[in-house]
Motif scaffolding. Structure first.
Motif, PDB file in Angstrom:
ATOM      1  N   GLY A   1       0.959  -1.326   0.031  1.00 10.22           N
ATOM      2  CA  GLY A   1       0.075   0.093  -0.064  1.00 10.22           C
ATOM      3  C   GLY A   1       0.731   1.392  -0.080  1.00 10.22           C
ATOM      4  N   TYR A   2       1.976   0.853   0.291  1.00 12.02           N
ATOM      5  CA  TYR A   2       2.993   2.342   0.480  1.00 12.02           C
ATOM      6  C   TYR A   2       2.856   2.935  -0.949  1.00 12.02           C
ATOM      7  CZ  TYR A   2       7.012   5.011   1.223  1.00 12.02           C
ATOM      8  OH  TYR A   2       7.911   6.159   1.293  1.00 12.02           O
ATOM      9  N   HIS A   3       3.163   2.434  -1.959  1.00 10.96           N
ATOM     10  CA  HIS A   3       3.226   3.460  -3.249  1.00 10.96           C
ATOM     11  C   HIS A   3       1.728   3.806  -3.617  1.00 10.96           C
ATOM     12  CE1 HIS A   3       6.405   0.512  -3.133  1.00 10.96           C
ATOM     13  NE2 HIS A   3       7.137   1.589  -3.573  1.00 10.96           N
ATOM     14  N   ILE A   4       0.565   3.000  -3.260  1.00 15.12           N
ATOM     15  CA  ILE A   4      -0.497   3.444  -3.211  1.00 15.12           C
ATOM     16  C   ILE A   4      -0.629   4.904  -2.539  1.00 15.12           C
ATOM     17  CG2 ILE A   4      -3.087   3.247  -2.966  1.00 15.12           C
ATOM     18  CD1 ILE A   4      -2.218   0.022  -3.774  1.00 15.12           C
ATOM     19  N   SER A   5      -0.348   4.953  -1.300  1.00 15.37           N
ATOM     20  CA  SER A   5      -0.429   6.360  -0.618  1.00 15.37           C
ATOM     21  C   SER A   5       0.405   7.303  -1.197  1.00 15.37           C
ATOM     22  CB  SER A   5       0.086   5.882   0.719  1.00 15.37           C
ATOM     23  OG  SER A   5      -0.071   7.283   1.675  1.00 15.37           O
ATOM     24  N   GLU A   6       1.514   6.983  -1.443  1.00 17.81           N
ATOM     25  CA  GLU A   6       2.693   8.039  -2.042  1.00 17.81           C
ATOM     26  C   GLU A   6       2.233   8.608  -3.350  1.00 17.81           C
ATOM     27  OE1 GLU A   6       6.621   8.642  -0.755  1.00 17.81           O
ATOM     28  OE2 GLU A   6       4.804   8.741   0.854  1.00 17.81           O
ATOM     29  N   ALA A   7       1.215   7.724  -4.277  1.00 16.52           N
ATOM     30  CA  ALA A   7       0.643   8.475  -5.502  1.00 16.52           C
ATOM     31  C   ALA A   7      -0.280   9.160  -5.029  1.00 16.52           C
ATOM     32  CB  ALA A   7       0.331   7.344  -6.204  1.00 16.52           C
ATOM     33  N   GLY A   8      -0.956   9.305  -4.002  1.00 14.50           N
ATOM     34  CA  GLY A   8      -1.991  10.337  -3.620  1.00 14.50           C
ATOM     35  C   GLY A   8      -3.328   9.721  -2.834  1.00 14.50           C
ATOM     36  N   ALA A   9      -3.384   8.508  -2.657  1.00 15.29           N
ATOM     37  CA  ALA A   9      -4.400   7.776  -1.884  1.00 15.29           C
ATOM     38  C   ALA A   9      -4.690   8.092  -0.471  1.00 15.29           C
ATOM     39  CB  ALA A   9      -4.534   6.519  -2.102  1.00 15.29           C
ATOM     40  N   ASN A  10      -5.639   8.337   0.064  1.00 14.41           N
ATOM     41  CA  ASN A  10      -5.669   8.334   1.669  1.00 14.41           C
ATOM     42  C   ASN A  10      -5.642   7.081   2.397  1.00 14.41           C
ATOM     43  OD1 ASN A  10      -8.384   7.142   1.611  1.00 14.41           O
ATOM     44  ND2 ASN A  10      -9.339   9.196   0.974  1.00 14.41           N
TER      45      ASN A  10
ATOM     46  N   VAL B   1      -7.681   4.991   3.861  1.00 12.20           N
ATOM     47  CA  VAL B   1      -8.652   4.162   3.592  1.00 12.20           C
ATOM     48  C   VAL B   1      -8.350   3.351   2.386  1.00 12.20           C
ATOM     49  CG1 VAL B   1     -11.116   3.724   3.335  1.00 12.20           C
ATOM     50  CG2 VAL B   1     -10.337   5.016   5.105  1.00 12.20           C
ATOM     51  N   GLN B   2      -8.230   4.267   1.501  1.00 17.31           N
ATOM     52  CA  GLN B   2      -7.968   3.683  -0.123  1.00 17.31           C
ATOM     53  C   GLN B   2      -6.688   3.205   0.142  1.00 17.31           C
ATOM     54  OE1 GLN B   2      -7.838   7.566  -2.039  1.00 17.31           O
ATOM     55  NE2 GLN B   2      -9.937   7.416  -3.037  1.00 17.31           N
ATOM     56  N   GLU B   3      -5.684   3.122   0.686  1.00 18.40           N
ATOM     57  CA  GLU B   3      -4.264   2.681   0.743  1.00 18.40           C
ATOM     58  C   GLU B   3      -4.653   1.250   0.953  1.00 18.40           C
ATOM     59  OE1 GLU B   3      -0.517   1.720   3.473  1.00 18.40           O
ATOM     60  OE2 GLU B   3      -1.976   3.579   3.865  1.00 18.40           O
ATOM     61  N   LEU B   4      -5.186   0.907   2.373  1.00 22.01           N
ATOM     62  CA  LEU B   4      -5.765  -0.351   2.876  1.00 22.01           C
ATOM     63  C   LEU B   4      -6.687  -1.144   1.885  1.00 22.01           C
ATOM     64  CD1 LEU B   4      -5.540  -2.516   4.971  1.00 22.01           C
ATOM     65  CD2 LEU B   4      -7.223  -1.214   6.344  1.00 22.01           C
ATOM     66  N   ALA B   5      -7.556  -0.252   1.494  1.00 26.00           N
ATOM     67  CA  ALA B   5      -8.640  -1.161   0.588  1.00 26.00           C
ATOM     68  C   ALA B   5      -7.992  -1.410  -0.613  1.00 26.00           C
ATOM     69  CB  ALA B   5      -9.819  -0.113   0.346  1.00 26.00           C
ATOM     70  N   PHE B   6      -7.456  -0.660  -1.426  1.00 29.33           N
ATOM     71  CA  PHE B   6      -6.790  -1.020  -2.637  1.00 29.33           C
ATOM     72  C   PHE B   6      -5.729  -1.995  -2.649  1.00 29.33           C
ATOM     73  CE2 PHE B   6      -7.641   3.295  -4.475  1.00 29.33           C
ATOM     74  CZ  PHE B   6      -9.188   3.088  -4.545  1.00 29.33           C
ATOM     75  N   THR B   7      -4.952  -2.275  -1.452  1.00 26.91           N
ATOM     76  CA  THR B   7      -4.143  -3.249  -1.247  1.00 26.91           C
ATOM     77  C   THR B   7      -4.779  -4.660  -1.054  1.00 26.91           C
ATOM     78  OG1 THR B   7      -2.571  -1.544  -0.151  1.00 26.91           O
ATOM     79  CG2 THR B   7      -2.166  -3.879   0.412  1.00 26.91           C
TER      80      THR B   7
ATOM     81  N   GLN C   1      -6.985   3.742 -10.580  1.00 23.21           N
ATOM     82  CA  GLN C   1      -6.148   5.190 -11.204  1.00 23.21           C
ATOM     83  C   GLN C   1      -6.831   6.486 -10.964  1.00 23.21           C
ATOM     84  OE1 GLN C   1      -6.625   1.989 -12.537  1.00 23.21           O
ATOM     85  NE2 GLN C   1      -5.156   1.757 -14.352  1.00 23.21           N
ATOM     86  N   ARG C   2      -7.911   6.374 -11.263  1.00 26.27           N
ATOM     87  CA  ARG C   2      -8.836   7.663 -11.190  1.00 26.27           C
ATOM     88  C   ARG C   2      -9.091   7.959  -9.777  1.00 26.27           C
ATOM     89  NH1 ARG C   2     -11.278   5.089 -15.543  1.00 26.27           N
ATOM     90  NH2 ARG C   2     -13.035   4.370 -14.308  1.00 26.27           N
ATOM     91  N   GLU C   3      -9.388   7.092  -8.803  1.00 33.72           N
ATOM     92  CA  GLU C   3      -9.748   7.443  -7.628  1.00 33.72           C
ATOM     93  C   GLU C   3      -8.408   8.004  -6.738  1.00 33.72           C
ATOM     94  OE1 GLU C   3     -12.571   6.509  -5.488  1.00 33.72           O
ATOM     95  OE2 GLU C   3     -13.442   6.534  -7.603  1.00 33.72           O
ATOM     96  N   ILE C   4      -7.507   7.344  -7.206  1.00 34.40           N
ATOM     97  CA  ILE C   4      -5.926   7.690  -6.545  1.00 34.40           C
ATOM     98  C   ILE C   4      -5.767   9.400  -7.167  1.00 34.40           C
ATOM     99  CG2 ILE C   4      -3.640   7.610  -6.464  1.00 34.40           C
ATOM    100  CD1 ILE C   4      -3.981   4.546  -6.572  1.00 34.40           C
ATOM    101  N   ALA C   5      -5.951   9.550  -8.233  1.00 41.85           N
ATOM    102  CA  ALA C   5      -5.655  10.717  -9.172  1.00 41.85           C
ATOM    103  C   ALA C   5      -6.552  11.797  -8.415  1.00 41.85           C
ATOM    104  CB  ALA C   5      -5.701  10.749 -10.487  1.00 41.85           C
TER     105      ALA C   5
END
Length: 555
Positions: A237-246, A248-254, A438-442
């Motif tokens: 989830g680290y890189h998901i967060s660094e790309a801009g996710a919050n 909750v999104q980090e954990l859920a997407f991971t 990708q859209r959610e993170i952006a």
């Protein structure tokens, strides 16, 4: 509602009518809405009304593992202190490893340069200017020999931060261990190998999504059968967060990605209990202290329930174990000493959240690869938490806090909602192909950027408590300008001195097995690296089989 909750509700209502109302008339609160960094609303105060049933919290080392994967946690042993390092050639990074081990580091973590990550050899024209700059350059097993020279791989765990070419690095690692006479079942560590988050967030890919998933499957299956203590993937989830996710999104997407890997391997006929115990996770520790602690606790509970749904029977299959890294994106060039404080608090949240290993960022990472001084301060930060604060003496010390338990449950519920949504879209791979992640993170990243720019989100030293512009005086690590020249010379020497006919025959075998969906690519790759084939040659041959990935526009 329990009797205690009823009494708490009555007392709260009375308090709101008397003390709170009177106080707010004299001193109003500073904002209309209070919330976590993920936008979850926060109450003014938490009481037994917000309590979570004890069976959802449980005890450490027992399902649902909210309080930790092991019964004694840090009373048995501290988390692994795993500072990441990687620059120049294998010899250059080996010297940094030895320095960090001398300073008390207990695990190694390797950063690779961009050509290695993307499957290009150092003498490829596309590698020019990038060799050894943002990580260590690895073209062949000769480079890995230099990287781990003098390091006992049976006694220290090694994490390798690499994804599209992860199976080749693991093949080199296995080949090197065999060469040195090590027992493969005593090797510990991980390759990251989480290719799905590349398409979602980090953007380092080679092959299309479905062949890439096949490679991850092969890596996990090989490891389950040959490497008893090794984690073949670090679902990140680290890189998901660094790309801009919050958070909750980090954990859920991971966890969405984890579900996809479970599906991929079990559909290949491997029972979940044969491989799930060696799946590992990798999360970030961001600035919102309590949200991060709650996120880590919710992660364990969510994973335990997911693994059980997949038929897991062993407790080890349901234990979420995770590495954590403090948040590089929060580090600032202005007032860089502030980064020491940010990192310390982020690290503390990881420890209170029950991490199994931890990397603390260097104060100078907004400028360059960390210097030895910065890495020493970062490591000492972990050691002070472990040896001076005494927070590791009690397992899950924040458990029972009405606030923390309520926030843990709220994050779990939000994550479950996202998991259900992705399932209705046809699963993770389909949602990636549609560009949904990708859209959610952006969109989250854009909203956060706008709020920082407007001063709604405080960044000390950047948009509040700002100093006049000046040149900061900090030590900067410099890369040897001859790194590229030295690395290219070694790679060309490898090609000159090896048995070229043997390499060519093995590449032909790899191509044949690449076209056979039932074949496992790991054995052929191990033989290739033993024969001193280069990473670029292996990748190039499979590009002819799988093709390459081209991202479609998100919007």
């Amino acid at each position: 509602m329990s009797d205690e909750s009823e009494r708490a509700r009555a007392l709260r209502l009375e308090w709101e009518e008397k003390e709170l109302r009177e106080f707010l008339q004299r001193q109003p609160e500073s904002r209309d809405r209070y919330e976590t960094a993920s936008g979850l609303p926060l109450k003014r105060v938490y009481t037994p009304e917000d309590a979570v049933p004890f069976e959802e919290i449980g005890l450490p080392g027992r399902y649902p593992f909210t309080r930790g994967p092991y019964p004694t946690m840090y009373r048995g042993r501290n988390w692994t202190m795993r500072q990441i390092a990687g620059f120049g050639t294998g010899e250059d990074t080996n010297r940094r490893f030895r320095y960090l081990i001398e300073q008390g580091q207990t695990g190694l973590s390797v950063d690779f340069d961009m050509p290695t990550l993307m499957g290009y050899d150092s003498d490829d024209p596309l590698s020019q200017g990038e060799v050894g700059r943002e990580g260590v350059a690895i073209d062949s097993i000769d480079d890995l020999r230099a990287l781990f020279d003098g390091i006992d791989l049976e006694r220290i765990s090694v994490s390798m931060t690499i994804n599209p070419t992860a199976w080749i690095l693991l093949a080199m690692y296995v080949a090197l261990a065999k060469e040195r006479g090590f027992d493969l079942n005593k090797l510990s560590g991980t390759v990251q190998a989480d290719i799905l988050k590349e398409y979602q967030a980090q953007k380092e890919w080679i092959f299309p999504i479905r062949p890439s998933m096949r490679i991850v499957r092969d890596l996990i299956v090989y490891s389950a059968r040959n490497l008893a203590r090794y984690n073949p993937i670090n679902i990140s989830g680290y890189h998901i967060s660094e790309a801009g996710a919050n958070a909750v999104q980090e954990l859920a997407f991971t966890l969405c990605n984890a579900v996809a890997y479970l599906q991929e391997v079990t559909q290949a006929g491997v029972p979940v209990d044969d491989f799930a115990p060696r799946l590992a996770f990798y999360f970030i520790a961001q600035n919102d202290f309590f949200e991060e602690v709650a996120k880590f606790r919710a992660a364990r509970r969510c994973w335990a329930k997911i693994a059980r749904r997949f038929g897991a029977k062993k407790p080890e299959s349901m234990r979420l174990r995770f590495h954590c890294q403090t948040a590089a994106a929060t580090l600032t060039k202005p007032q860089p000493m502030n980064n020491v404080v940010r990192t310390a608090l982020q690290a503390l949240s990881a420890v209170l959240g029950g991490c199994q290993s931890l990397h603390t960022n260097g104060l100078d990472e907004a400028y360059a690869i960390p210097s030895e001084t910065a890495m020493k301060v970062a490591l000492r930060t972990q050691q002070i938490i472990a040896d001076e604060t005494r927070v590791a003496q009690v397992v899950d010390p924040l458990s029972g806090s009405w606030f923390v338990e309520s926030l843990t449950k709220r994050i779990e519920d939000e994550v479950s909602r996202i998991l259900d949504k992705v399932e209705t879209m046809g699963g993770t791979v389909r949602a990636v192909e549609q560009g949904w992640f990708q859209r959610e993170i952006a969109e989250t990243a854009y909203r956060t950027m706008r709020r920082k720019a407007a001063g709604e989100l405080t960044v000390v030293g950047v948009n509040k408590y700002v100093d006049p512009p000046r040149q900061e005086q900090i030590e900067i690590h410099k890369i040897d300008p001859r790194v590229e020249e030295r690395q290219i010379a070694r790679t060309r020497s490898v090609r000159k001195d090896r048995d070229g006919a043997k390499v060519a025959a093995l590449l032909d075998r790899l191509e044949r097995e690449g076209r056979d969906p039932a074949a496992n690519l790991m054995p052929a790759t191990i033989e290739l690296v033993q024969a001193r084939a280069t990473m670029g040659e292996i990748v190039a041959r499979l590009k002819g089989v799988f093709g390459t990935y081209v991202e479609t526009p998100m919007f």
